[in-house]
Motif scaffolding. Structure first.
Motif, PDB file in Angstrom:
ATOM      1  N   ASN A 225      37.247  41.048  37.473  1.00  0.00           N
ATOM      2  CA  ASN A 225      35.938  40.620  37.918  1.00  0.00           C
ATOM      3  C   ASN A 225      36.037  40.282  39.389  1.00  0.00           C
ATOM      4  O   ASN A 225      36.996  39.636  39.807  1.00  0.00           O
ATOM      5  CB  ASN A 225      35.479  39.402  37.127  1.00  0.00           C
ATOM      6  N   VAL A 226      35.078  40.758  40.162  1.00  0.00           N
ATOM      7  CA  VAL A 226      35.120  40.551  41.605  1.00  0.00           C
ATOM      8  C   VAL A 226      33.868  39.817  42.056  1.00  0.00           C
ATOM      9  O   VAL A 226      32.757  40.249  41.779  1.00  0.00           O
ATOM     10  CB  VAL A 226      35.189  41.900  42.356  1.00  0.00           C
TER      11      VAL A 226
ATOM     12  N   GLN B 257      35.985  46.798  38.174  1.00  0.00           N
ATOM     13  CA  GLN B 257      35.078  45.847  37.544  1.00  0.00           C
ATOM     14  C   GLN B 257      34.276  46.525  36.437  1.00  0.00           C
ATOM     15  O   GLN B 257      34.127  45.987  35.347  1.00  0.00           O
ATOM     16  CB  GLN B 257      34.145  45.240  38.595  1.00  0.00           C
TER      17      GLN B 257
END
Lengths: 253, 253
Positions: free
Chosen positions: A221-222, A215
């Motif tokens: 994107n987490v 990220q």
DNA sequence: AAATCGACATGACATAAGTCAAGTTCCAAA
DNA sequence: TTTGGAACTTGACTTATGTCATGTCGATTT
């Protein structure tokens, strides 16, 4: 709720010929008539809930199963109780071949979320394949796919760094999302970090840290289990995709 | 040497029904008549020498093979050239299932020493299995064995320490020696340290060191590739054999 | 017998990844 | 709304194992 017709979900008719998963699932590549004859073999199976077992190690292996909805993990167990997840099975994917050796399941199969499966009894498959030569081919392909998956995982566990493993995992999920006409760059993982870690042969903390790193690098994107892939190419480069990176001269890709 | 009859080894008749490997090999568990009908299917294959390929990744997969003598390794290859050995195949063991997915071999198969194999053409196996229901069962068992082996290796690569891996490897070889009525506690390894290391997912140096350590502990004796197992139980304890060590309460073994 | 070469062993050192120990955050039950 | 707990994250530290470098052994060739 009004006068809705009751449906007994344990005895629902299911037809491969009418199933929208057929091109991903058992019938993939079979001709139309052969697919129709599958309809008599396939049984709907009651939905199983999160953490429920579809089958356990030691159970008689009477069927193979196709995931309709949800996600199911299969894991081997060593004599001292260690478990290794050997597969996450998404819609259209098959499981149960671990019982072929001696008619007893060697794996546990556990639902990661509420899931439904079709049941394909082995004896009926066998009977049908005496009539349909195409079905034997089909079985061979399915078995081959399983072996090929296992070999990919062996390569991952035997030769890759933890970074490569996670990248490889994300790409695998992504490509399977795409196959299902879902978004390839944005999806929810069905499995816990612990499951991912187990599958990849690393510690949970390592998975957490790698998610954070990826990220930070702007590759993904987490948000908990919601993953957005921002740089697909970067992931591919990590696992050594020689087409896009041209790392090795003479690589035919 | 006198008037010996010439034998063309490429066209030798081979009969499962007369083969002393039949109880270890493809026919294991089949009835006598069915085994006899295998005789028409099985082809002798020319001997292959050390480092020769039986088949390569990308080759059309037209048959499965049974090792008669010698030892053959199969390995997968990643896009960036890494290789992972997925099996060592001894006399009576089968290989070639890696081509079932799409009719193209996904593995390389290389002889570790001069070896001979039987060739079982897939189309002929299939034709025969339309007549013999037992043969389909047999294929299923064989496939199941392969899957089960792969899963064992996944567990090894995913969860075991290097010590457990080598112990596990030695026990596997030992038990297969025993199956073949050879000594279970004294044998020659067909494979180089490098092959063992690759198979176990560790560095060659680690294998060397572990051999040295095991020897120092009096568990085995090592003379190049000649292994003598002095304390079988110690090896079993390492891989967590709960029967002999009773490590875990409640373990059913 | 000397030379060569690959396979294997061993020591010194580096490091990727594990372990341990707090912390969050989120969800579900009360 | 509070509370509890599971899932997840993050930092500090440890360690198993890899890497690098060198050395030995044994078979094969000259």
């Amino acid at each position: 709720m009004g006068t809705l017709k009751r449906i007994d979900v344990n005895h629902l008719k299911v037809r491969c010929s009418e199933c929208n998963l057929r091109e991903l699932c058992f019938p993939h590549g079979m001709n139309v008539e052969d697919i129709s004859s599958m309809d008599a073999v396939v049984k709907q199976f009651k939905p199983i809930h999160k953490n429920d077992y579809l089958y356990r190690r030691g159970d008689a292996a009477v069927a193979i199963y196709a995931v309709r909805t949800g996600c199911i993990k299969t894991m081997t167990e060593s004599t001292n109780g260690d478990e290794q997840i050997v597969g996450f099975h998404m819609a259209g994917e098959l499981l149960g071949l671990d019982g072929f050796a001696d008619g007893i399941h060697a794996c546990n199969a556990v639902a990661l979320e509420t899931s439904s499966v079709c049941k394909l009894p082995i004896d009926q498959l066998e009977a049908l394949s005496q009539k349909l030569p195409g079905l034997q081919n089909q079985m061979r392909r399915i078995v081959g796919k399983e072996v090929s998956n296992d070999h990919k995982l062996l390569l991952l566990l035997g030769k890759m760094t933890s970074e490569e493993r996670l990248a490889s995992f994300l790409l695998s999920v992504s490509s399977r999302m795409l196959e299902r006409n879902w978004k390839e760059d944005e999806f929810n993982l069905s499995m816990a970090r612990q499951d991912i870690a187990n599958y990849l042969g690393v510690a949970v903390e390592t998975v957490s840290r790698l998610f954070a790193t990826f990220q930070k690098q702007g590759i993904i994107n987490v948000d908990r289990r919601h993953i957005t892939i921002l740089q697909m190419e970067a992931l591919k480069a990590m696992v050594g995709d020689c087409v896009s990176t041209n790392k090795k001269p003479g690589c035919v890709g």
